[in-house]
Scaffold this motif. Structure first.
Motif, PDB file in Angstrom:
ATOM      1  N   HIS A   1     -50.448 -10.516  -7.959  1.00 31.67           N
ATOM      2  CA  HIS A   1     -51.313  -9.655  -8.767  1.00 31.67           C
ATOM      3  C   HIS A   1     -51.064  -8.182  -8.470  1.00 31.67           C
ATOM      4  N   LEU A   2     -51.305  -7.352  -9.474  1.00 32.29           N
ATOM      5  CA  LEU A   2     -51.264  -5.902  -9.309  1.00 32.29           C
ATOM      6  C   LEU A   2     -52.660  -5.404  -8.959  1.00 32.29           C
ATOM      7  N   TYR A   3     -52.713  -4.375  -8.118  1.00 31.12           N
ATOM      8  CA  TYR A   3     -54.011  -3.909  -7.621  1.00 31.12           C
ATOM      9  C   TYR A   3     -54.305  -2.466  -7.999  1.00 31.12           C
ATOM     10  N   GLY A   4     -53.642  -1.946  -8.997  1.00 36.95           N
ATOM     11  CA  GLY A   4     -53.861  -0.575  -9.403  1.00 36.95           C
ATOM     12  C   GLY A   4     -54.972  -0.452 -10.431  1.00 36.95           C
ATOM     13  N   LYS A   5     -54.944   0.661 -11.153  1.00 33.34           N
ATOM     14  CA  LYS A   5     -55.971   0.945 -12.145  1.00 33.34           C
ATOM     15  C   LYS A   5     -55.915  -0.058 -13.286  1.00 33.34           C
ATOM     16  N   TYR A   6     -54.691  -0.511 -13.608  1.00 37.31           N
ATOM     17  CA  TYR A   6     -54.512  -1.522 -14.643  1.00 37.31           C
ATOM     18  C   TYR A   6     -53.992  -2.801 -14.008  1.00 37.31           C
ATOM     19  N   GLY A   7     -54.611  -3.911 -14.378  1.00 38.38           N
ATOM     20  CA  GLY A   7     -54.246  -5.188 -13.806  1.00 38.38           C
ATOM     21  C   GLY A   7     -52.972  -5.742 -14.405  1.00 38.38           C
ATOM     22  N   GLY A   8     -52.685  -6.960 -14.070  1.00 42.97           N
ATOM     23  CA  GLY A   8     -51.473  -7.626 -14.522  1.00 42.97           C
ATOM     24  C   GLY A   8     -50.882  -8.429 -13.385  1.00 42.97           C
ATOM     25  N   THR A   9     -49.702  -8.966 -13.615  1.00 43.03           N
ATOM     26  CA  THR A   9     -49.041  -9.799 -12.621  1.00 43.03           C
ATOM     27  C   THR A   9     -47.562  -9.436 -12.552  1.00 43.03           C
ATOM     28  N   LEU A  10     -47.053  -9.362 -11.353  1.00 45.63           N
ATOM     29  CA  LEU A  10     -45.620  -9.163 -11.123  1.00 45.63           C
ATOM     30  C   LEU A  10     -45.000 -10.516 -10.815  1.00 45.63           C
ATOM     31  N   LEU A  11     -44.087 -10.968 -11.677  1.00 47.51           N
ATOM     32  CA  LEU A  11     -43.380 -12.225 -11.468  1.00 47.51           C
ATOM     33  C   LEU A  11     -42.053 -11.939 -10.769  1.00 47.51           C
ATOM     34  N   LEU A  12     -41.681 -12.824  -9.845  1.00 45.87           N
ATOM     35  CA  LEU A  12     -40.498 -12.606  -9.022  1.00 45.87           C
ATOM     36  C   LEU A  12     -39.615 -13.843  -9.021  1.00 45.87           C
ATOM     37  N   ALA A  13     -38.316 -13.623  -8.972  1.00 41.58           N
ATOM     38  CA  ALA A  13     -37.348 -14.683  -8.723  1.00 41.58           C
ATOM     39  C   ALA A  13     -36.597 -14.308  -7.453  1.00 41.58           C
ATOM     40  N   ILE A  14     -36.592 -15.226  -6.478  1.00 39.65           N
ATOM     41  CA  ILE A  14     -36.039 -14.941  -5.167  1.00 39.65           C
ATOM     42  C   ILE A  14     -34.909 -15.922  -4.869  1.00 39.65           C
ATOM     43  N   ALA A  15     -33.781 -15.391  -4.407  1.00 42.67           N
ATOM     44  CA  ALA A  15     -32.664 -16.220  -3.965  1.00 42.67           C
ATOM     45  C   ALA A  15     -32.540 -16.102  -2.448  1.00 42.67           C
ATOM     46  N   GLN A  16     -31.631 -16.891  -1.870  1.00 43.35           N
ATOM     47  CA  GLN A  16     -31.391 -16.828  -0.426  1.00 43.35           C
ATOM     48  C   GLN A  16     -29.905 -16.986  -0.159  1.00 43.35           C
ATOM     49  N   ASP A  17     -29.368 -16.109   0.683  1.00 42.61           N
ATOM     50  CA  ASP A  17     -27.949 -16.219   1.025  1.00 42.61           C
ATOM     51  C   ASP A  17     -27.749 -17.263   2.119  1.00 42.61           C
ATOM     52  N   GLY A  18     -26.501 -17.480   2.514  1.00 45.69           N
ATOM     53  CA  GLY A  18     -26.215 -18.506   3.508  1.00 45.69           C
ATOM     54  C   GLY A  18     -26.720 -18.190   4.890  1.00 45.69           C
ATOM     55  N   ASN A  19     -27.091 -16.915   5.135  1.00 46.70           N
ATOM     56  CA  ASN A  19     -27.602 -16.509   6.444  1.00 46.70           C
ATOM     57  C   ASN A  19     -29.120 -16.478   6.473  1.00 46.70           C
ATOM     58  N   SER A  20     -29.750 -17.146   5.503  1.00 46.60           N
ATOM     59  CA  SER A  20     -31.215 -17.282   5.402  1.00 46.60           C
ATOM     60  C   SER A  20     -31.920 -15.971   5.112  1.00 46.60           C
ATOM     61  N   ASN A  21     -31.221 -15.000   4.515  1.00 42.26           N
ATOM     62  CA  ASN A  21     -31.848 -13.748   4.078  1.00 42.26           C
ATOM     63  C   ASN A  21     -32.344 -13.892   2.649  1.00 42.26           C
ATOM     64  N   ILE A  22     -33.578 -13.438   2.397  1.00 42.09           N
ATOM     65  CA  ILE A  22     -34.122 -13.510   1.052  1.00 42.09           C
ATOM     66  C   ILE A  22     -33.654 -12.315   0.238  1.00 42.09           C
ATOM     67  N   LEU A  23     -33.579 -12.515  -1.080  1.00 39.37           N
ATOM     68  CA  LEU A  23     -33.076 -11.470  -1.966  1.00 39.37           C
ATOM     69  C   LEU A  23     -33.760 -11.558  -3.321  1.00 39.37           C
ATOM     70  N   PRO A  24     -34.584 -10.561  -3.687  1.00 34.48           N
ATOM     71  CA  PRO A  24     -35.152 -10.540  -5.044  1.00 34.48           C
ATOM     72  C   PRO A  24     -34.048 -10.308  -6.066  1.00 34.48           C
ATOM     73  N   ILE A  25     -34.018 -11.122  -7.115  1.00 32.98           N
ATOM     74  CA  ILE A  25     -32.943 -10.994  -8.103  1.00 32.98           C
ATOM     75  C   ILE A  25     -33.452 -10.661  -9.501  1.00 32.98           C
ATOM     76  N   ALA A  26     -34.742 -10.825  -9.772  1.00 32.48           N
ATOM     77  CA  ALA A  26     -35.267 -10.499 -11.105  1.00 32.48           C
ATOM     78  C   ALA A  26     -36.766 -10.295 -11.015  1.00 32.48           C
ATOM     79  N   PHE A  27     -37.290  -9.481 -11.955  1.00 38.22           N
ATOM     80  CA  PHE A  27     -38.710  -9.124 -11.951  1.00 38.22           C
ATOM     81  C   PHE A  27     -39.237  -9.155 -13.380  1.00 38.22           C
ATOM     82  N   ALA A  28     -40.548  -9.284 -13.468  1.00 37.43           N
ATOM     83  CA  ALA A  28     -41.213  -9.160 -14.770  1.00 37.43           C
ATOM     84  C   ALA A  28     -42.643  -8.697 -14.551  1.00 37.43           C
TER      85      ALA A  28
END
Length: 487
Positions: free
Chosen positions: A115-142
């Motif tokens: 959820h967004l917590y600013g003056k206007y509400g809404g939702t941030l959608l995330l797509a997360i990938a992971q490399d072979g070393n177990s590091n997370i990586l955001p790859i797309a947003f909405a």
């Protein structure tokens, strides 16, 4: 304090105000003050929506290949439509380095919303990938109005089209009805065999043990116990396909991931963005990903330059498996097909602890670890040692340092100065008033008033201190005698 950390909580600001001034303002007053502080630092909340199209043009000019998909809705005025303004509805965006990086990550993606917590509400959608070393990586947003079937369909269809077109990809999510409806829609492209879905595990102990089981025998061991202790949960679990929530039925697509924790961990990368105006929020994803790629890229390059063939996470697991493989007796059954049996004994060789079938050709072992995690288990390593084979050839490509380096190989470019952004000639974008989190003025009372709340006619005023009629708290004799005055 807001400049230092936009995610600072209202309660912390209340405490700081009380410590400095001896006065504790209400939660709502501090919340509204924080929004004004954010607007002074990061830009006006309403004007931020109008700046968004120009920023999209500017970042596309900076990095060709940047994907931005903006959806708006018409503004109704009277009986007609205002052609000069539109409401912001939804926005999907991703950057070329993220698209390229996913090709070298594990073939799974975790999705979640916050959820967004600013003056206007809404939702941030995330797509997360992971490399072979177990590091997370955001790859797309909405940015969407909320989590529903339409907003998830908008996000997932664009994610599939622009970022994750690979066949056989796995998407991990919670059991939100909006996600389920979007993934089952044919037009989004997430139906098998092109893609598969897996649920994150429930928090109940027996169900977790059954879900994490890597073999069918282990799964049914825990499932039978659950059937005895909690038949209702057993029936609930049976209503879901096993390949969506169990590890032994997922054909190795999970790479051992059973939860959406990698999505939750992304808050460390995007900390504070949920409190920013829309354009500042989108800008922050570009800046923070640029920093992330620099740091991760330097680390991967240093390890690769030091001669490391595999990432650290794999090396630790292999070292553990090498130690465990010393107490095994290996028997080769088929030299051409690389079929073995491995008898596990105690360190002294006195007692047998079980026997496992291993197929190096098919990358399978009866323990389940080989096919689930995509690197040799201790039994497979014992077979490699017996036949003088290199166990490294049975490790999935994603765990090699060359592949981890390729994840962060393409970096970000410095943004073009705002004065050089291409002009925008479309309608002015304004925020949807229905997403306004707090209105100006006195809050509307939500209490249901009853007859006891109605004041009686011609009732004399009473003091709030002595409760006697004829005067008020301001001129009450108790206030005078106590030495108090007007504040």
């Amino acid at each position: 304090m807001v400049r230092a950390d936009a995610a600072v909580t209202v309660k912390v600001l209340q405490q700081a105000t009380e410590a400095d001034y001896g006065f504790r303002p209400s939660y709502r007053k501090v919340w509204m003050a924080k929004q004004k502080a954010v607007a002074q630092i990061y830009g006006d909340w309403e004007e931020s929506y109008a700046e968004l199209p120009r920023w999209m043009l500017g970042i596309q000019a900076t990095m060709p290949g940047t994907i931005t998909v903006l959806k708006t809705s018409p503004v109704q005025i009277g009986g007609g439509v205002d052609e000069s303004t539109v409401y912001f509805h939804r926005l999907f965006w991703t950057f070329p380095p993220c698209i390229e990086a996913f090709r070298h990550c594990k073939s799974l993606v975790s999705i979640d919303g916050t959820h967004l917590y600013g003056k206007y509400g809404g939702t941030l959608l995330l797509a997360i990938a992971q490399d072979g070393n177990s590091n997370i990586l955001p790859i797309a947003f909405a940015l969407v109005e909320g989590e529903n079937a339409e907003s998830w369909s908008f996000f997932l269809s664009n994610l599939r089209e622009h970022v994750t077109p690979l066949e056989g990809i796995l998407v991990i999510s919670d059991r939100h009805n909006g996600i389920k409806a979007a993934l089952e829609a044919p037009e989004t492209g997430w139906l098998p065999p092109r893609a598969f879905r897996a649920y994150c595990k429930d928090s109940r102990r027996l169900l977790v043990n059954a879900a994490y089981a890597k073999t069918e025998a282990e799964f049914y061991y825990w499932f039978d116990i659950m059937r005895t202790e909690n038949p209702a949960m057993c029936d609930w679990a049976n209503r879901m396909e096993y390949d969506k929530w169990t590890q032994h039925e997922d054909a190795g697509r999970r790479f051992g991931h059973m939860t959406t924790n990698i999505s939750e961990c992304v808050n460390s990368v995007l900390k504070g963005t949920h409190n920013l105006p829309v354009t500042s929020l989108v800008k922050s994803t570009y800046g923070r990903l640029a920093q992330l790629f620099v740091v991760r890229g330097q680390t991967a390059e240093a390890q690769l330059g030091s001669g490391h063939e595999f990432c650290q996470a794999l090396v630790k697991a292999i070292d553990r498996n090498l130690r465990d493989s010393r107490c095994f007796t290996v028997t080769l059954y088929d030299r051409h097909q690389s079929e073995y049996t491995v008898a596990e004994t105690t360190p002294t060789g006195t007692f047998s602890l079980g026997s496992y079938r291993v197929s190096l050709k098919d990358h399978r072992c009866d323990c389940g670890h080989f096919q689930a995690l995509h690197y040799p288990c201790c039994h497979a390593i014992a077979c490699c040692a017996y036949s003088r084979l290199n166990w490294a050839s049975y490790v999935h490509e994603v765990y090699r340092m060359t592949e981890v380096f390729n994840v962060y190989k393409q970096g970000f470019l410095p943004p073009i100065p705002e004065g050089l952004w291409p002009p925008y000639a479309g309608p002015t974008i304004i925020p949807d008033p229905n997403l306004r989190r707090a209105k100006e003025g006195r809050p509307k009372a939500t209490r249901i008033r009853r007859s006891m709340d109605q004041s009686q006619e011609n009732q004399p005023k009473r003091s709030g201190l002595c409760r006697q009629p004829g005067h008020t708290r301001r001129n009450c004799h108790q206030r005078t005698h106590s030495g108090g005055g007007d504040a």
